[in-house]
Design a protein around this motif. Structure first.
Motif, PDB file in Angstrom:
ATOM      1  N   TRP A  16       7.269  -4.097  -6.855  1.00  0.00           N
ATOM      2  CA  TRP A  16       7.717  -2.674  -5.911  1.00  0.00           C
ATOM      3  C   TRP A  16       8.596  -2.103  -7.281  1.00  0.00           C
ATOM      4  CZ3 TRP A  16      12.514  -1.343  -4.858  1.00  0.00           C
ATOM      5  CH2 TRP A  16      12.972  -0.063  -4.202  1.00  0.00           C
ATOM      6  N   VAL A  17       9.418  -2.857  -7.718  1.00  0.00           N
ATOM      7  CA  VAL A  17      10.424  -2.424  -8.838  1.00  0.00           C
ATOM      8  C   VAL A  17       9.791  -1.944  -9.999  1.00  0.00           C
ATOM      9  CG1 VAL A  17      12.215  -2.984 -10.312  1.00  0.00           C
ATOM     10  CG2 VAL A  17      12.442  -3.665  -7.849  1.00  0.00           C
ATOM     11  N   GLU A  18       8.776  -2.822 -10.383  1.00  0.00           N
ATOM     12  CA  GLU A  18       8.075  -2.083 -11.566  1.00  0.00           C
ATOM     13  C   GLU A  18       7.418  -0.864 -11.270  1.00  0.00           C
ATOM     14  OE1 GLU A  18       4.369  -3.815 -14.580  1.00  0.00           O
ATOM     15  OE2 GLU A  18       5.600  -5.115 -13.495  1.00  0.00           O
ATOM     16  N   ALA A  19       6.688  -0.658 -10.043  1.00  0.00           N
ATOM     17  CA  ALA A  19       6.017   0.665  -9.778  1.00  0.00           C
ATOM     18  C   ALA A  19       6.965   1.645  -9.769  1.00  0.00           C
ATOM     19  CB  ALA A  19       5.569   0.396  -8.398  1.00  0.00           C
ATOM     20  N   LYS A  36       4.723   4.501 -10.664  1.00  0.00           N
ATOM     21  CA  LYS A  36       3.207   4.545 -10.224  1.00  0.00           C
ATOM     22  C   LYS A  36       3.484   3.864  -8.918  1.00  0.00           C
ATOM     23  CE  LYS A  36       1.022   3.803 -14.675  1.00  0.00           C
ATOM     24  NZ  LYS A  36       0.165   2.917 -15.532  1.00  0.00           N
ATOM     25  N   ASP A  37       2.189   3.751  -8.276  1.00  0.00           N
ATOM     26  CA  ASP A  37       2.260   3.154  -6.867  1.00  0.00           C
ATOM     27  C   ASP A  37       2.025   1.730  -7.187  1.00  0.00           C
ATOM     28  OD1 ASP A  37      -0.347   2.918  -7.017  1.00  0.00           O
ATOM     29  OD2 ASP A  37      -0.742   4.540  -5.883  1.00  0.00           O
ATOM     30  N   ARG A  97       0.698  -1.373   0.085  1.00  0.00           N
ATOM     31  CA  ARG A  97      -0.031  -0.052   0.002  1.00  0.00           C
ATOM     32  C   ARG A  97       0.777   1.286   0.004  1.00  0.00           C
ATOM     33  NH1 ARG A  97      -4.154   0.724   4.360  1.00  0.00           N
ATOM     34  NH2 ARG A  97      -5.174   1.945   2.809  1.00  0.00           N
ATOM     35  N   GLY A  98       2.246   0.943   0.043  1.00  0.00           N
ATOM     36  CA  GLY A  98       3.238   2.230   0.156  1.00  0.00           C
ATOM     37  C   GLY A  98       3.230   2.927   1.479  1.00  0.00           C
ATOM     38  N   ILE A 135      -0.204  -0.746 -10.210  1.00  0.00           N
ATOM     39  CA  ILE A 135       0.405  -2.141 -10.661  1.00  0.00           C
ATOM     40  C   ILE A 135      -0.536  -3.375 -10.670  1.00  0.00           C
ATOM     41  CG2 ILE A 135       2.354  -3.360 -11.307  1.00  0.00           C
ATOM     42  CD1 ILE A 135       3.063  -0.415 -12.294  1.00  0.00           C
ATOM     43  N   ILE A 136      -0.844  -3.667  -9.519  1.00  0.00           N
ATOM     44  CA  ILE A 136      -1.526  -4.581  -9.129  1.00  0.00           C
ATOM     45  C   ILE A 136      -2.928  -4.570 -10.118  1.00  0.00           C
ATOM     46  CG2 ILE A 136      -2.986  -5.847  -7.536  1.00  0.00           C
ATOM     47  CD1 ILE A 136      -0.690  -5.217  -5.132  1.00  0.00           C
TER      48      ILE A 136
END
Length: 159
Positions: free
Chosen positions: A122-125, A130-131, A7-8, A135-136
Motif C-alpha cells: 500500500w505504501v509503495e503504491a 499506482k494502485d 483491490r482499493g 504493484i503486485i
C-alpha cells in the motif's frame, strides 16, 4: 477484508474491519485486533476522513502499547500514520513514505507482523502513484501464492 483493501475497495474493507473490531472484540487474537486498528487508520486515510485520524491514531497506539509488545514495525508505521494524519503537502508526503519504506525494509523482527507485506504494498503504491494491484503485478510475487493466482483472485473479487 484484505482482498478488498488490496483491490482499493476501502469502504468495503472498512466495513469488514468494523466487524472484526465490533463483533469479535475480546475474543479475537490480540495481534489481529492490533492490525485491525492500524488498518482502520489506513482506510480512513484513503477515504479522506482526516478529521478522525488523530483520534484513531491515539486509540491504536494505546491499544498496541498496552499489549506490552509494540513491534518495531508497528512503532514505525504508527509514527508514519501520525505524520500522514497531519495532511502533509505532496512533496513532503513522498519523503515521509520513502523514509518509512527504507526503515521498514531494514527491520529484522523476531516474529513477523500481521499484514506487514500488504501495508508495504500500500505504501509503495501511494509513493509511486499506482494502485496496489499494479504493484503486485509488477513484482510478480506476493504472499505465498503464485502472482498470477493472487492477481486473478484480486481482479475477480470475492462473492
Amino acid at each position: 477484508c484484505m482482498i478488498h483493501f488490496l483491490r482499493g475497495e476501502s469502504r468495503t474493507a472498512l466495513s469488514w474491519v468494523d466487524k472484526i473490531l465490533d463483533e469479535h472484540g475480546a475474543s479475537a487474537r490480540r495481534d489481529i485486533q492490533g492490525f485491525a486498528r492500524i488498518l482502520l487508520i489506513v482506510l480512513h486515510y484513503d477515504l479522506g476522513n482526516d478529521e478522525i485520524l488523530p483520534s484513531l491514531w491515539r486509540s491504536a497506539y494505546r491499544y498496541l502499547y498496552s499489549r506490552k509488545r509494540l513491534a518495531e514495525f508497528e512503532s514505525i508505521l504508527l509514527k508514519t500514520l501520525r505524520q500522514l494524519s497531519q495532511q502533509p503537502p505532496p512533496e513532503q508526503l513522498k519523503k515521509i513514505l520513502g523514509t518509512f519504506l527504507a526503515s521498514a525494509a531494514s527491520q529484522k523482527e523476531k516474529q513477523p507482523s500481521i499484514g506487514k507485506r500488504e501495508l508495504l504494498l500500500w505504501v509503495e503504491a501511494r509513493l509511486r502513484g499506482k494502485d496496489v494491484l499494479a504493484i503486485i503485478r509488477e513484482k510478480g510475487q506476493a504472499y505465498d501464492a503464485p502472482a498470477e493466482e493472487l492477481f486473478s483472485v484480486l481482479s475477480k473479487g470475492i462473492n
